[in-house]
Design a protein around this motif. Structure first.
Motif, short mmCIF file in Angstrom:
data_model
loop_
_atom_site.label_atom_id
_atom_site.label_comp_id
_atom_site.label_asym_id
_atom_site.label_seq_id
_atom_site.Cartn_x
_atom_site.Cartn_y
_atom_site.Cartn_z
N UNK A 1 8.87 -6.33 11.00
CA UNK A 1 7.42 -6.49 10.76
C UNK A 1 7.14 -7.84 10.07
N UNK A 2 5.93 -7.98 9.51
CA UNK A 2 5.50 -9.29 9.02
C UNK A 2 6.31 -9.74 7.82
N UNK A 3 6.46 -11.06 7.76
CA UNK A 3 7.16 -11.67 6.62
C UNK A 3 6.15 -11.94 5.50
N UNK A 4 6.56 -11.69 4.28
CA UNK A 4 5.64 -11.83 3.14
C UNK A 4 5.54 -13.28 2.69
N UNK A 5 4.33 -13.66 2.30
CA UNK A 5 4.08 -15.00 1.75
C UNK A 5 3.30 -14.87 0.45
N UNK A 6 3.52 -15.81 -0.46
CA UNK A 6 2.77 -15.82 -1.71
C UNK A 6 1.28 -15.88 -1.39
N UNK A 7 0.50 -15.06 -2.12
CA UNK A 7 -0.95 -15.03 -1.91
C UNK A 7 -1.42 -13.84 -1.10
N UNK A 8 -0.48 -13.11 -0.49
CA UNK A 8 -0.88 -11.87 0.19
C UNK A 8 -1.14 -10.79 -0.86
N UNK A 9 -2.13 -9.95 -0.60
CA UNK A 9 -2.42 -8.81 -1.48
C UNK A 9 -2.57 -7.56 -0.61
N UNK A 10 -1.86 -6.50 -1.01
CA UNK A 10 -1.94 -5.24 -0.26
C UNK A 10 -1.61 -4.07 -1.18
N UNK A 11 -1.93 -2.88 -0.71
CA UNK A 11 -1.60 -1.68 -1.46
C UNK A 11 -0.27 -1.10 -0.97
N UNK A 12 0.43 -0.47 -1.88
CA UNK A 12 1.60 0.35 -1.56
C UNK A 12 1.28 1.74 -2.09
N UNK A 13 1.20 2.74 -1.20
CA UNK A 13 0.65 4.04 -1.60
C UNK A 13 1.31 5.20 -0.85
N UNK A 14 2.62 5.38 -1.04
CA UNK A 14 3.32 6.41 -0.26
C UNK A 14 2.77 7.81 -0.49
N UNK A 15 2.62 8.54 0.62
CA UNK A 15 2.29 9.97 0.59
C UNK A 15 3.55 10.72 0.97
N UNK A 16 4.08 11.53 0.04
CA UNK A 16 5.37 12.18 0.21
C UNK A 16 5.14 13.70 0.15
N UNK A 17 5.69 14.41 1.15
CA UNK A 17 5.52 15.87 1.22
C UNK A 17 6.80 16.58 0.80
N UNK A 18 6.64 17.72 0.12
CA UNK A 18 7.79 18.53 -0.26
C UNK A 18 8.40 19.20 0.97
N UNK A 19 7.59 19.45 1.98
CA UNK A 19 8.07 20.06 3.22
C UNK A 19 8.13 19.05 4.35
N UNK A 20 7.60 19.43 5.51
CA UNK A 20 7.64 18.56 6.69
C UNK A 20 6.52 17.52 6.62
N UNK A 21 6.64 16.47 7.42
CA UNK A 21 5.68 15.37 7.32
C UNK A 21 4.40 15.59 8.12
N UNK A 22 4.35 16.63 8.97
CA UNK A 22 3.19 16.81 9.84
C UNK A 22 1.93 17.12 9.04
N UNK A 23 0.80 16.69 9.57
CA UNK A 23 -0.48 16.80 8.87
C UNK A 23 -1.46 17.65 9.69
#
Length: 280
Positions: free
Chosen positions: A197-219
């Motif tokens: 995927x994309x290569x990071x460069x200084x000046x980029x801003x983004x969120x990191x916000x993992x959603x983790x399930x105790x069971x299966x990943x389906x929604x």
């Protein structure tokens, strides 16, 4: 050519202010998150604090991406098996519940986006462990952020830690670029392969916000068009920070007096020189 915007020093300064204010809403609401309160009351308190005290705007209120109805509240309150985008209302929080409060403020046109997990009374061992591992996942992702690294490095670190602990990573929702626009490029997946995927460069801003399930990943999506739950009704947890790529590593922009410190697993990496320390 990457479509990811590189923020100017003036834009970064604006994002620092918005990020701090977003985190301070979570600091403010913390004492109110207790048995007997409704999610609607938490929304009302946050909305008043943003508008009356901070002079900020709640970004989710009336937010309307294509194909959605406008979001009706100022914050998201995701309880127990709700993964994300839970709409505040009459639900009374009771001892043993867990809730994610997702706060995004707009200040001077800039967005500050973050979320934290809260326990109502004493949580179950499962709930505490899921929240702790999810917090570690977020920070292990953050610790991969530096110029020349790849978005896939972030997703891989998160996925590896979640699955090692017997949990699953939600695929349908991800982190995102952010600035004067609430959601912009890039998409920050919470799973993936290093060096992709994309290569990071200084000046980029983004969120990191993992959603983790105790069971299966389906929604499954609820009838209100916003609320997302685990399909198997297992618990879900999420933590979120807004992060700037600096010249040497990263800076967490959603930082305030009450922001929890990095977990031991990341502090150890920094001490051993395996990950950059956060910029002060």
């Amino acid at each position: 050519m990457s479509s990811i915007s590189i923020k100017t020093s003036e834009e970064i300064a604006g994002m620092r202010i918005a990020g701090r204010l977003g985190a301070e809403v979570l600091d403010y609401i913390t004492p109110f998150v207790k048995p007997g309160v409704t999610t609607g009351e938490l929304d009302r308190l946050c909305h008043e604090y943003m508008t009356n005290v901070q002079g900020s705007i709640p970004a989710p209120l009336n937010y309307c991406p294509p194909g959605y109805t406008p979001y009706p509240k100022a914050i998201c309150t995701s309880v127990n098996d709700v993964i994300c985008h839970g709409i505040p209302g009459d639900k009374v929080l009771k001892t043993g519940d867990v809730v994610n409060l997702d706060i995004t403020v707009i200040k001077n046109g800039f967005h500050g986006d973050n979320s934290r997990m809260f326990f109502i009374g004493e949580p179950s061992i499962l709930a505490r462990r899921l929240s702790d591992v999810t917090y570690e996942c977020m920070w292990l992702g953050i610790s991969k952020v530096k110029p020349g690294a790849y978005l896939g490095d972030i997703g891989h670190a998160i996925q590896q830690h979640a699955e090692k602990n017997g949990y699953s990573v939600v695929r349908e929702f991800c982190g995102h670029g952010i600035g004067t626009v609430f959601h912009e490029e890039p998409q920050v997946l919470h799973y993936g392969k290093p060096g992709t995927l994309e290569r990071l460069e200084a000046g980029m801003i983004f969120t990191i916000e993992p959603m983790i399930n105790a069971g299966r990943r389906e929604i499954r999506e609820m009838g209100d068009g916003w609320t997302i739950k685990t399909k198997d009704r297992s618990l879900s947890a999420q933590w979120e920070h807004t992060v700037l790529v600096t010249e040497t590593g990263y800076e967490v922009l959603t930082d305030s007096a009450g922001t929890p410190p990095p977990p031991a697993v990341v502090q150890k990496q920094v001490a051993q020189g395996e990950a950059p320390a956060a910029a002060a």
